[in-house]
Design a protein around this motif. Structure first.
Motif, PDB file in Angstrom:
ATOM      1  N   LYS A  79      33.989  34.975 -13.260  1.00  0.00           N
ATOM      2  CA  LYS A  79      32.680  34.735 -13.866  1.00  0.00           C
ATOM      3  C   LYS A  79      32.517  33.245 -14.079  1.00  0.00           C
ATOM      4  O   LYS A  79      33.496  32.506 -14.183  1.00  0.00           O
ATOM      5  CB  LYS A  79      32.568  35.472 -15.208  1.00  0.00           C
ATOM      6  CG  LYS A  79      32.630  36.989 -15.102  1.00  0.00           C
ATOM      7  CD  LYS A  79      32.617  37.635 -16.483  1.00  0.00           C
ATOM      8  CE  LYS A  79      31.322  37.332 -17.216  1.00  0.00           C
ATOM      9  NZ  LYS A  79      31.288  37.991 -18.555  1.00  0.00           N
ATOM     10  N   ASP A  81      31.538  31.585 -16.677  1.00  0.00           N
ATOM     11  CA  ASP A  81      32.036  31.054 -17.942  1.00  0.00           C
ATOM     12  C   ASP A  81      33.547  30.938 -17.972  1.00  0.00           C
ATOM     13  O   ASP A  81      34.115  30.323 -18.873  1.00  0.00           O
ATOM     14  CB  ASP A  81      31.537  31.875 -19.129  1.00  0.00           C
ATOM     15  CG  ASP A  81      32.076  33.302 -19.133  1.00  0.00           C
ATOM     16  OD1 ASP A  81      32.811  33.676 -18.199  1.00  0.00           O
ATOM     17  OD2 ASP A  81      31.743  34.054 -20.071  1.00  0.00           O
ATOM     18  N   ARG A  85      32.250  26.525 -20.116  1.00  0.00           N
ATOM     19  CA  ARG A  85      31.076  26.897 -20.900  1.00  0.00           C
ATOM     20  C   ARG A  85      30.114  25.727 -21.024  1.00  0.00           C
ATOM     21  O   ARG A  85      29.103  25.826 -21.715  1.00  0.00           O
ATOM     22  CB  ARG A  85      31.505  27.381 -22.288  1.00  0.00           C
ATOM     23  CG  ARG A  85      32.289  28.688 -22.260  1.00  0.00           C
ATOM     24  CD  ARG A  85      32.554  29.210 -23.650  1.00  0.00           C
ATOM     25  NE  ARG A  85      33.297  30.456 -23.630  1.00  0.00           N
ATOM     26  CZ  ARG A  85      32.755  31.658 -23.476  1.00  0.00           C
ATOM     27  NH1 ARG A  85      31.455  31.748 -23.315  1.00  0.00           N
ATOM     28  NH2 ARG A  85      33.499  32.742 -23.473  1.00  0.00           N
ATOM     29  N   TYR A 117      22.082  29.882 -14.157  1.00  0.00           N
ATOM     30  CA  TYR A 117      22.878  30.768 -14.998  1.00  0.00           C
ATOM     31  C   TYR A 117      23.652  29.980 -16.046  1.00  0.00           C
ATOM     32  O   TYR A 117      23.742  30.381 -17.209  1.00  0.00           O
ATOM     33  CB  TYR A 117      23.844  31.588 -14.145  1.00  0.00           C
ATOM     34  CG  TYR A 117      23.260  32.869 -13.610  1.00  0.00           C
ATOM     35  CD1 TYR A 117      23.071  33.980 -14.437  1.00  0.00           C
ATOM     36  CD2 TYR A 117      22.891  32.981 -12.281  1.00  0.00           C
ATOM     37  CE1 TYR A 117      22.532  35.155 -13.943  1.00  0.00           C
ATOM     38  CE2 TYR A 117      22.346  34.162 -11.781  1.00  0.00           C
ATOM     39  CZ  TYR A 117      22.177  35.243 -12.620  1.00  0.00           C
ATOM     40  OH  TYR A 117      21.636  36.400 -12.128  1.00  0.00           O
ATOM     41  N   ALA A 118      24.237  28.849 -15.624  1.00  0.00           N
ATOM     42  CA  ALA A 118      25.011  28.028 -16.554  1.00  0.00           C
ATOM     43  C   ALA A 118      24.115  27.481 -17.663  1.00  0.00           C
ATOM     44  O   ALA A 118      24.484  27.483 -18.844  1.00  0.00           O
ATOM     45  CB  ALA A 118      25.689  26.881 -15.799  1.00  0.00           C
ATOM     46  N   LEU A 120      21.215  28.716 -18.729  1.00  0.00           N
ATOM     47  CA  LEU A 120      20.768  29.817 -19.597  1.00  0.00           C
ATOM     48  C   LEU A 120      21.867  30.248 -20.554  1.00  0.00           C
ATOM     49  O   LEU A 120      21.616  30.515 -21.733  1.00  0.00           O
ATOM     50  CB  LEU A 120      20.324  31.001 -18.731  1.00  0.00           C
ATOM     51  CG  LEU A 120      19.033  30.828 -17.937  1.00  0.00           C
ATOM     52  CD1 LEU A 120      18.800  32.030 -17.032  1.00  0.00           C
ATOM     53  CD2 LEU A 120      17.851  30.609 -18.866  1.00  0.00           C
ATOM     54  N   ALA A 121      23.098  30.318 -20.045  1.00  0.00           N
ATOM     55  CA  ALA A 121      24.217  30.738 -20.888  1.00  0.00           C
ATOM     56  C   ALA A 121      24.464  29.743 -22.008  1.00  0.00           C
ATOM     57  O   ALA A 121      24.704  30.130 -23.158  1.00  0.00           O
ATOM     58  CB  ALA A 121      25.477  30.900 -20.034  1.00  0.00           C
ATOM     59  N   GLU A 122      24.379  28.448 -21.690  1.00  0.00           N
ATOM     60  CA  GLU A 122      24.586  27.428 -22.709  1.00  0.00           C
ATOM     61  C   GLU A 122      23.467  27.480 -23.749  1.00  0.00           C
ATOM     62  O   GLU A 122      23.711  27.375 -24.952  1.00  0.00           O
ATOM     63  CB  GLU A 122      24.644  26.042 -22.077  1.00  0.00           C
ATOM     64  CG  GLU A 122      24.932  24.934 -23.083  1.00  0.00           C
ATOM     65  CD  GLU A 122      25.118  23.587 -22.420  1.00  0.00           C
ATOM     66  OE1 GLU A 122      26.266  23.210 -22.139  1.00  0.00           O
ATOM     67  OE2 GLU A 122      24.105  22.916 -22.168  1.00  0.00           O
ATOM     68  N   GLN A 123      22.243  27.666 -23.276  1.00  0.00           N
ATOM     69  CA  GLN A 123      21.103  27.753 -24.175  1.00  0.00           C
ATOM     70  C   GLN A 123      21.236  28.948 -25.115  1.00  0.00           C
ATOM     71  O   GLN A 123      20.959  28.850 -26.306  1.00  0.00           O
ATOM     72  CB  GLN A 123      19.827  27.878 -23.329  1.00  0.00           C
ATOM     73  CG  GLN A 123      18.544  27.558 -24.065  1.00  0.00           C
ATOM     74  CD  GLN A 123      17.366  27.552 -23.122  1.00  0.00           C
ATOM     75  OE1 GLN A 123      16.939  28.597 -22.655  1.00  0.00           O
ATOM     76  NE2 GLN A 123      16.843  26.375 -22.840  1.00  0.00           N
ATOM     77  N   GLU A 124      21.683  30.071 -24.584  1.00  0.00           N
ATOM     78  CA  GLU A 124      21.848  31.270 -25.391  1.00  0.00           C
ATOM     79  C   GLU A 124      22.939  31.079 -26.436  1.00  0.00           C
ATOM     80  O   GLU A 124      22.796  31.490 -27.587  1.00  0.00           O
ATOM     81  CB  GLU A 124      22.174  32.468 -24.509  1.00  0.00           C
ATOM     82  CG  GLU A 124      22.271  33.773 -25.282  1.00  0.00           C
ATOM     83  CD  GLU A 124      22.494  34.968 -24.374  1.00  0.00           C
ATOM     84  OE1 GLU A 124      22.241  36.098 -24.810  1.00  0.00           O
ATOM     85  OE2 GLU A 124      22.935  34.765 -23.230  1.00  0.00           O
ATOM     86  N   ARG A 125      24.046  30.434 -26.059  1.00  0.00           N
ATOM     87  CA  ARG A 125      25.129  30.201 -27.018  1.00  0.00           C
ATOM     88  C   ARG A 125      24.672  29.297 -28.158  1.00  0.00           C
ATOM     89  O   ARG A 125      25.019  29.518 -29.320  1.00  0.00           O
ATOM     90  CB  ARG A 125      26.341  29.581 -26.302  1.00  0.00           C
ATOM     91  CG  ARG A 125      27.141  30.566 -25.470  1.00  0.00           C
ATOM     92  CD  ARG A 125      28.457  29.966 -25.029  1.00  0.00           C
ATOM     93  NE  ARG A 125      28.282  28.787 -24.196  1.00  0.00           N
ATOM     94  CZ  ARG A 125      28.134  28.825 -22.870  1.00  0.00           C
ATOM     95  NH1 ARG A 125      28.128  29.982 -22.245  1.00  0.00           N
ATOM     96  NH2 ARG A 125      27.993  27.721 -22.173  1.00  0.00           N
ATOM     97  N   ARG A 170      16.449  32.943 -23.720  1.00  0.00           N
ATOM     98  CA  ARG A 170      17.379  32.944 -22.596  1.00  0.00           C
ATOM     99  C   ARG A 170      16.737  32.429 -21.309  1.00  0.00           C
ATOM    100  O   ARG A 170      17.391  31.802 -20.483  1.00  0.00           O
ATOM    101  CB  ARG A 170      17.910  34.368 -22.382  1.00  0.00           C
ATOM    102  CG  ARG A 170      18.965  34.504 -21.301  1.00  0.00           C
ATOM    103  CD  ARG A 170      19.502  35.922 -21.264  1.00  0.00           C
ATOM    104  NE  ARG A 170      18.494  36.879 -20.856  1.00  0.00           N
ATOM    105  CZ  ARG A 170      18.267  37.212 -19.583  1.00  0.00           C
ATOM    106  NH1 ARG A 170      18.959  36.671 -18.615  1.00  0.00           N
ATOM    107  NH2 ARG A 170      17.338  38.109 -19.288  1.00  0.00           N
TER     108      ARG A 170
END
Length: 227
Positions: A79, A81, A85, A117-118, A120-125, A170
């Motif tokens: 994955k 992450d 991250r 994707y990276a 969005l994932a950072e923004q969500e965290r 997200r």
């Protein structure tokens, strides 16, 4: 012959000793190699790291990347992450022309999609962290006294609203810029679908769903503007 260097990462020494998380990563990498890898292929080496995804000093990853650059192989992770991250780290890595990156869970994703994707994932965290801090501060201010049925219903409704807003946040990094450039709701939905970004329920985007995202984001900003 296509050559791969695999990299797996777990966050703590306990996970490393117990194998927690490593089995799933090994399984996903195996599925990719069996199903999506062009044959013939060769796995040159396998690297496993016990380190946080936010840490910069990761000797196993450094060694894996060195081998990738030297042999012209592809770096394969289960994955995104597991690689890092930090979107900045992933972006820098993808800019390295000597590094070819493949993600088992997203076998057909190109560099542009991986970058989305990276981000969005950072923004969500970041949002989750802020939400958690706000919830703790609110709980501290109100004390630990539990309310009755009405309070429970209110909390449940707030949780649903928070989840909906979290889903909007997200994809804000894609939806808002496109809308500001004049893209229609249908065009934005098409972009999200073609980029492999699923809805909160894992489905395909429709124009009405994009509109709800924009409405939630606008509603979330309104109280802040009045302060």
């Amino acid at each position: 012959m296509r050559q791969f260097v695999t990299y797996k990462r777990v966050s703590t020494a306990e996970q490393g000793r117990s194998g927690l998380g490593l089995e799933a990563q090994t399984r996903d990498i195996g599925i990719f190699l069996e199903t999506y890898a062009e044959e013939p292929f060769e796995v040159l080496a396998e690297f496993t790291e016990v380190q946080s995804g936010g840490a910069d000093d990761r000797p196993e990853l450094a060694e894996a990347l060195e081998l990738v650059r030297k042999a012209g192989a592809e770096l394969l992770v289960a994955k995104l992450d597991r690689l890092s991250r930090k979107v900045s780290f992933i972006a820098t890595l993808m800019d390295d022309k000597r590094v070819k990156l493949r993600v088992a869970a997203m076998p057909s994703a190109d560099k542009f999609q991986l970058h989305i994707y990276a981000a969005l994932a950072e923004q969500e965290r970041e949002f989750i962290s802020l939400r958690t801090k706000a919830a703790l501060a609110e709980a501290k201010a109100k004390g630990t006294k539990l309310g009755g049925l009405r309070d429970k219903t209110g909390k449940r409704n707030k949780a649903v609203q928070a989840q909906a807003l979290r889903g909007a946040e997200r994809v804000a990094g894609i939806v808002v810029p496109l809308r500001s450039q004049g893209a229609t709701l249908r065009e934005i939905a098409t972009t999200l679908n073609s980029s492999g970004v699923p809805t909160a329920r894992g489905g395909q985007w429709q124009a009405s769903q994009v509109q709800r995202v924009l409405q939630r984001l606008e509603a979330a900003e309104t109280p802040q503007e009045g302060r």
